[in-house]
Design a protein around this motif. Structure first.
Motif, PDB file in Angstrom:
ATOM      1  N   GLU A   5       0.832  -1.217   0.000  1.00  0.00           N
ATOM      2  CA  GLU A   5       0.000   0.000   0.000  1.00  0.00           C
ATOM      3  C   GLU A   5       0.859   1.257   0.000  1.00  0.00           C
ATOM      4  O   GLU A   5       0.622   2.175  -0.768  1.00  0.00           O
ATOM      5  N   VAL A   6       1.871   1.292   0.876  1.00  0.00           N
ATOM      6  CA  VAL A   6       2.655   2.526   0.987  1.00  0.00           C
ATOM      7  C   VAL A   6       3.534   2.756  -0.232  1.00  0.00           C
ATOM      8  O   VAL A   6       3.869   3.896  -0.554  1.00  0.00           O
ATOM      9  N   THR A   7       3.888   1.690  -0.913  1.00  0.00           N
ATOM     10  CA  THR A   7       4.724   1.872  -2.106  1.00  0.00           C
ATOM     11  C   THR A   7       3.867   1.971  -3.370  1.00  0.00           C
ATOM     12  O   THR A   7       4.389   2.242  -4.450  1.00  0.00           O
ATOM     13  N   GLY A   8       2.573   1.753  -3.235  1.00  0.00           N
ATOM     14  CA  GLY A   8       1.685   1.836  -4.398  1.00  0.00           C
ATOM     15  C   GLY A   8       1.939   0.726  -5.408  1.00  0.00           C
ATOM     16  O   GLY A   8       1.699   0.889  -6.605  1.00  0.00           O
ATOM     17  N   ILE A   9       2.417  -0.411  -4.927  1.00  0.00           N
ATOM     18  CA  ILE A   9       2.698  -1.532  -5.834  1.00  0.00           C
ATOM     19  C   ILE A   9       1.549  -2.534  -5.728  1.00  0.00           C
ATOM     20  O   ILE A   9       1.122  -2.889  -4.626  1.00  0.00           O
ATOM     21  N   GLU A  10       1.036  -2.955  -6.891  1.00  0.00           N
ATOM     22  CA  GLU A  10      -0.053  -3.943  -6.920  1.00  0.00           C
ATOM     23  C   GLU A  10       0.481  -5.325  -6.536  1.00  0.00           C
ATOM     24  O   GLU A  10       1.595  -5.684  -6.934  1.00  0.00           O
ATOM     25  N   ALA A  11      -0.326  -6.059  -5.791  1.00  0.00           N
ATOM     26  CA  ALA A  11       0.088  -7.427  -5.441  1.00  0.00           C
ATOM     27  C   ALA A  11       0.247  -8.258  -6.713  1.00  0.00           C
ATOM     28  O   ALA A  11      -0.552  -8.141  -7.645  1.00  0.00           O
ATOM     29  N   GLN A  12       1.296  -9.053  -6.764  1.00  0.00           N
ATOM     30  CA  GLN A  12       1.569  -9.868  -7.952  1.00  0.00           C
ATOM     31  C   GLN A  12       1.906 -11.292  -7.515  1.00  0.00           C
ATOM     32  O   GLN A  12       2.306 -11.492  -6.363  1.00  0.00           O
ATOM     33  N   PRO A  13       1.782 -12.243  -8.436  1.00  0.00           N
ATOM     34  CA  PRO A  13       2.095 -13.629  -8.055  1.00  0.00           C
ATOM     35  C   PRO A  13       3.507 -13.772  -7.480  1.00  0.00           C
ATOM     36  O   PRO A  13       3.733 -14.578  -6.588  1.00  0.00           O
ATOM     37  N   GLN A  14       4.429 -12.959  -7.986  1.00  0.00           N
ATOM     38  CA  GLN A  14       5.820 -13.079  -7.497  1.00  0.00           C
ATOM     39  C   GLN A  14       5.952 -12.710  -6.019  1.00  0.00           C
ATOM     40  O   GLN A  14       6.963 -13.016  -5.390  1.00  0.00           O
ATOM     41  N   HIS A  15       4.951 -11.998  -5.469  1.00  0.00           N
ATOM     42  CA  HIS A  15       5.014 -11.647  -4.041  1.00  0.00           C
ATOM     43  C   HIS A  15       4.631 -12.812  -3.140  1.00  0.00           C
ATOM     44  O   HIS A  15       4.829 -12.748  -1.929  1.00  0.00           O
ATOM     45  N   VAL A  16       4.035 -13.842  -3.728  1.00  0.00           N
ATOM     46  CA  VAL A  16       3.511 -14.942  -2.906  1.00  0.00           C
ATOM     47  C   VAL A  16       4.625 -15.949  -2.631  1.00  0.00           C
ATOM     48  O   VAL A  16       5.173 -16.551  -3.551  1.00  0.00           O
ATOM     49  N   ALA A  17       4.931 -16.109  -1.352  1.00  0.00           N
ATOM     50  CA  ALA A  17       5.995 -17.051  -0.989  1.00  0.00           C
ATOM     51  C   ALA A  17       5.460 -18.477  -0.963  1.00  0.00           C
ATOM     52  O   ALA A  17       6.156 -19.419  -1.312  1.00  0.00           O
TER      53      ALA A  17
END
Lengths: 442, 85
Positions: free
Chosen positions: A398-410
């Motif tokens: 949220e604070v960086t304004g980055i959309e959640a992406q599959p690569q974020h999922v561990a």
């Protein structure tokens, strides 16, 4: 004869590894003889006293150093760490024995002349003892007195074109790999980015701004020669978007065990016999995502499943090359185990272009949004990684304004509940009851 | 930047008064302790003012090596014990 008896330290020298004790004894002797005719500005026997105080610490099983202090150079809030001995009568030479951190050159490139200038300065104005390099990556000058700090600082900045590094609640001295200056695997110019950000964030480097330390490190490829993924709050690791480039003729030469195509890039060649190269055993079967196979004589790679582990490229560097669409990934939150255990960095930005022409705007924007959040929300002495754990990775997005992406999922979610926010749901929480009752009876 | 932080003299007085009031119990403070004095300002702006006060020798840094704290110049026990004259 040594000034202090050091039976405990002598015992340390008997181990199989090079010993810091032997180095200190050698330095004590060099200072005592002073064949170079140096006009020592701090006690000549400071290294003898250092050996003495370390011996006493072994004897007592506790330290005799006082921690921290108000020493520094004018205008800087970092780079100097106060160290005082609590047994000044026994060891007057180390009563004041401050550490100075000095920024290392990008990629740790030195000329021998420059190294001599550094040691000459430190022999004159300090103990002559250095740590090349400290855990953060900078040059560490160990042991001087308060009056010498400004003198050393002046010499460094005016005559040696060098600056102090970071310490305390500052941005720490950024560290990088050799990058494209020497390495064919480099996906971006890590030296240029490290140098740019060091200059851009001078204020953060020299004047404490943060709840705790903050480290940048730059690896130009996923081999991670400076281990930025484990050692920095914000890690910049080179990567590429397109396909690994395959030279099938070279693959054939590796398979044919051609002399000019040694496996493992010729590592330990001449001293170790790796046996004949077997592409299945040494490359294809070791691919962590099993995305490689042979079709007849041709090597194939399913690039969509490649995680850039670099193993195949490292093993057959003449046949496989990094892609052409290059940039970097940003990972955040790595730290050593003071609270919550050690953490590796978490992937925040899978790919960003590295563009020096616009002053790396895409990168500095992310850095500054993270800093703003951490400075506002971080508790005293809380690292970024701990704040991410406390408030959640979602908050970071949220604070960086980055959309959640599959690569974020561990790993796949273990919690079946999804807590939507009102603005994420069409129409919000308000419902037209009349409209609802048209389709659902009471 | 708020009017309070923009008025250097008033901002410095607020910081000095805060530190003087607390001086019986504490002589060293985290940067975050100053944020509360300027609730309408961003941490970065507050940090710039506090660091200017160090430059003007009203405040001084204390560093453990890993963490930096701020205090009134000369305040606290350590300042007295560190003189090398």
């Amino acid at each position: 004869m040594a000034k202090h008896e050091t039976p405990f330290l002598d015992q340390l020298e008997s181990g199989p590894w090079p010993s810091f004790v032997s180095d200190l004894k050698q330095q004590a002797e060099v200072r005592a003889k002073n064949e170079a005719g140096v006009e020592f500005q701090i006690p000549v026997d400071c290294v003898e006293d250092l050996l003495g105080v370390v011996e006493l610490s072994y004897k007592h099983g506790r330290t005799h150093w006082k921690h921290g202090g108000i020493v520094g150079v004018f205008g800087y809030g970092g780079g100097v760490i106060g160290r005082y001995c609590d047994q000044p009568k026994l060891f007057p030479g180390v009563e004041h024995f401050h550490t100075m951190r000095v920024a290392q050159p990008c990629g740790k490139y030195y000329t021998t002349d420059y190294l001599r200038s550094l040691t000459k300065l430190w022999d004159l104005r300090g103990s002559g003892i250095t740590n090349m390099h400290g855990a953060t990556g900078d040059i560490i000058f160990l042991g001087t007195t308060t009056p010498q700090l400004e003198e050393v600082f002046y010499e460094l900045t005016h005559n040696l074109n060098q600056d102090l590094g970071g310490s305390g609640s500052n941005l720490r001295t950024p560290a990088d790999c050799l990058g494209s200056s020497r390495c064919e695997y480099a996906c971006y110019d890590s030296n240029a980015l490290c140098h740019f950000l060091t200059n851009e964030y001078q204020d953060e480097l020299h004047r404490p701004a943060f709840p705790y330390k903050f480290k940048f490190k730059f690896d130009a490829c996923p081999n991670g020669c400076v281990a930025s993924i484990a050692r920095s709050d914000m890690s910049f690791i080179g990567t590429w978007k397109d396909d690994i480039k395959i030279d099938q003729d070279a693959v054939a030469k590796y398979i044919a065990n051609d002399e000019a195509y040694p496996a493992n890039a010729g590592a330990f060649r001449g001293s170790r016999d790796w046996g004949p190269f077997d592409i299945n055993k040494e490359v294809i079967n070791l691919c962590p995502t099993k995305c490689m196979w042979m079709e007849g004589d041709e090597l194939k790679i399913d690039n969509s499943n490649c995680t850039r582990c670099m193993h195949c490229i490292n093993t057959m560097p003449r046949a496989l090359k990094i892609g052409d669409e290059r940039g970097l990934s940003i990972l955040v939150g790595a730290k050593a185990p003071i609270l919550d255990g050690a953490q590796m960095g978490s992937l925040l930005v899978p790919f960003v272009e590295v563009n020096p022409d616009d002053d790396y705007a895409a990168i500095t924007e992310i850095i500054e949004s993270i800093w703003d959040w951490w400075m506002e929300e971080g508790k005293n002495r809380e690292r970024l990684g701990e704040l991410i754990m406390r408030q959640g990775f979602q908050k970071l997005l949220e604070v960086t304004g980055i959309e959640a992406q599959p690569q974020h999922v561990a790993y796949p979610r273990t919690n079946p509940y999804i807590f939507w926010k009102e603005d994420e749901v069409e129409g919000g929480w308000e419902r037209d009851v009349v409209e609802y009752r048209k389709h659902h009876l009471r | 930047m708020s009017d309070l932080l923009n008025d250097t003299a008033a901002a410095e007085k607020l910081v000095v008064d805060f530190l003087t009031k607390k001086s019986k119990n504490k002589s060293k403070f985290y940067i975050k302790d100053f944020y509360k004095l300027f609730p309408d300002d961003k941490p970065r702006m507050i940090k710039k003012v506090i660091n200017k006060m160090v430059e003007h020798e009203i405040l001084e840094f204390w560093s453990s090596g890993s963490t930096t704290m701020y205090g009134l110049k000369g305040a606290g026990k350590q300042a007295a014990s560190e003189g090398e004259d």
